[in-house]
Design a protein around this motif. Structure first.
Motif, short mmCIF file in Angstrom:
data_model
loop_
_atom_site.label_atom_id
_atom_site.label_comp_id
_atom_site.label_asym_id
_atom_site.label_seq_id
_atom_site.Cartn_x
_atom_site.Cartn_y
_atom_site.Cartn_z
N PHE A 27 56.58 74.45 46.59
CA PHE A 27 56.94 74.13 45.22
C PHE A 27 58.27 73.40 45.16
N ARG A 28 59.19 73.74 46.07
CA ARG A 28 60.50 73.08 46.11
C ARG A 28 60.50 71.84 47.00
N ASP A 29 59.30 71.39 47.39
CA ASP A 29 59.17 70.23 48.29
C ASP A 29 59.91 70.47 49.60
N ALA A 30 59.86 71.72 50.06
CA ALA A 30 60.55 72.06 51.30
C ALA A 30 59.61 72.75 52.28
N SER A 31 58.33 72.37 52.24
CA SER A 31 57.36 73.01 53.12
C SER A 31 57.69 72.73 54.59
N GLN A 32 57.52 73.74 55.42
CA GLN A 32 57.76 73.59 56.85
C GLN A 32 56.56 72.97 57.56
N LEU A 33 55.47 72.76 56.81
CA LEU A 33 54.26 72.17 57.37
C LEU A 33 53.89 70.91 56.60
N SER A 34 53.41 69.92 57.32
CA SER A 34 52.94 68.70 56.66
C SER A 34 51.56 68.97 56.06
N LYS A 35 51.09 68.05 55.21
CA LYS A 35 49.77 68.21 54.62
C LYS A 35 48.69 68.23 55.70
N ASP A 36 48.89 67.39 56.73
CA ASP A 36 47.92 67.37 57.83
C ASP A 36 47.94 68.70 58.59
N ASP A 37 49.15 69.26 58.76
CA ASP A 37 49.26 70.56 59.43
C ASP A 37 48.50 71.64 58.65
N VAL A 38 48.71 71.62 57.33
CA VAL A 38 48.07 72.61 56.47
C VAL A 38 46.55 72.49 56.58
N LYS A 39 46.04 71.28 56.51
CA LYS A 39 44.60 71.06 56.59
C LYS A 39 44.03 71.53 57.93
N THR A 40 44.72 71.19 59.02
CA THR A 40 44.25 71.58 60.36
C THR A 40 44.23 73.10 60.51
N ILE A 41 45.29 73.75 60.04
CA ILE A 41 45.39 75.21 60.16
C ILE A 41 44.33 75.90 59.31
N LEU A 42 44.15 75.42 58.08
CA LEU A 42 43.18 76.06 57.20
C LEU A 42 41.74 75.81 57.63
N ASP A 43 41.48 74.64 58.22
CA ASP A 43 40.14 74.38 58.75
C ASP A 43 39.80 75.37 59.86
N ALA A 44 40.75 75.58 60.76
CA ALA A 44 40.54 76.53 61.86
C ALA A 44 40.45 77.96 61.32
N PHE A 45 41.28 78.25 60.33
CA PHE A 45 41.28 79.57 59.70
C PHE A 45 39.93 79.85 59.03
N GLY A 46 39.41 78.86 58.30
CA GLY A 46 38.13 79.02 57.62
C GLY A 46 37.00 79.24 58.61
N LYS A 47 37.02 78.51 59.72
CA LYS A 47 35.99 78.66 60.74
C LYS A 47 36.02 80.07 61.34
N ARG A 48 37.23 80.56 61.61
CA ARG A 48 37.35 81.91 62.19
C ARG A 48 36.86 82.97 61.22
N ILE A 49 37.20 82.83 59.94
CA ILE A 49 36.78 83.80 58.94
C ILE A 49 35.26 83.79 58.78
N GLN A 50 34.66 82.60 58.80
CA GLN A 50 33.21 82.50 58.71
C GLN A 50 32.52 83.21 59.87
N GLU A 51 33.07 83.02 61.08
CA GLU A 51 32.49 83.66 62.26
C GLU A 51 32.63 85.18 62.17
N GLU A 52 33.79 85.65 61.71
CA GLU A 52 34.00 87.09 61.58
C GLU A 52 33.09 87.67 60.50
#
Length: 269
Positions: free
Chosen positions: A83-108
């Motif tokens: 919100f303060r434009d001070a994210s420690q992750l880039s938008k690409d980082d966020v997408k990559t992490i959440l894609d992997a996260f979603g895949k893991r949750i689906q498998e579980e």
């Protein structure tokens, strides 16, 4: 899971954008602990708070439904820093992490579903086998097991009728998942609008009668699952369901059935 992540990102963006309508907070306010409470004075503050509350409720519900328990400190930090434009992750980082996260949750989730289905299938088969040995238990061609506790009158409902009933629903281990008695009033519904086991089973007794139904999953909810409400047990995939049902009346406008309904309703109270 994809819908959860997508809605989380979209809802978060909306909340953050609309929160800008609120009075600007000083940089010191951003360092307040999560335990501190803001004062809601203006309509803009209440609106922004309500949006945040709605977002948190939606997110919390979906996370719990998927049995996800993120570190709350980092969850809130990710929200505030972005919100303060001070994210420690880039938008690409966020997408990559959440894609992997979603895949893991689906498998579980899939593994959890398969285990629940196998466990419930085994438990249901065993329960139905034992119940079938009890006195008075009969089995229909569809696989429905039933035990008539009280025959009732000669007035039997058809699948097209609307019935008035009192009932209790339990799992094979005895845990209750639903009860009209607990709600303090009978249930009324079209008999052809409920699970197949009920549509078939309730026709076997007359008004004033009572029946016990043991419903295999193919005549109940199959592989669907439903979370428990108000401290009730949840229905998991491939669950065999057990019901005790009193037929209080048939709501078809027939005076005889209506009188029977009133008499039995008074007895049930």
């Amino acid at each position: 899971m994809k819908s959860l992540i997508k809605m989380t990102l979209v809802s978060g963006a909306i909340v953050l954008a609309l929160s800008g309508c609120d009075d600007k907070k000083t940089s010191e306010s951003n360092t307040e602990t999560t335990e501190s409470k803001v004062t809601l004075s203006t309509d803009a503050q209440k609106e922004a708070y309500a949006l945040g509350s709605s977002f948190a409720t939606y997110m919390k519900s979906n996370l719990e439904q998927n049995e996800i328990k993120p570190d709350q400190e980092y969850l809130i930090s990710g929200f505030n820093e972005t919100f303060r434009d001070a994210s420690q992750l880039s938008k690409d980082d966020v997408k990559t992490i959440l894609d992997a996260f979603g895949k893991r949750i689906q498998e579980e989730s899939k593994a959890r579903f398969e285990k629940e289905k196998a466990d419930n299938t085994a438990a249901g088969n065993k329960f139905r086998e034992e119940f079938a040995k009890q006195d008075g238990v009969k089995k229909t061609k569809s696989g429905l097991l039933y035990q008539i506790i009280k025959e009732g009158s000669e007035s039997h409902p058809t699948a097209e009728d609307t019935v008035i009933v009192h009932y209790t629903g339990t799992l094979t281990d005895g845990r209750k998942f639903d009860s009209s008695y607990d709600r303090g009033e009978p249930a009324t519904f079209p008999l052809n609008g409920v699970i197949k086991g009920w549509t078939e089973g309730i026709q076997l007794i007359g008004v004033g009668g009572k029946i016990k139904l043991v419903v295999p999953p193919e005549l109940a909810y199959g592989d669907q699952s439903f979370p428990g409400q108000n401290d009730k047990a949840s229905i998991q995939p491939a669950s065999t369901l057990v019901f005790e049902v009193e037929l209080l009346g048939i709501d078809n406008g027939n005076a005889k059935d209506q009188n029977s309904q009133e008499t039995n309703s008074q007895k049930a109270k």
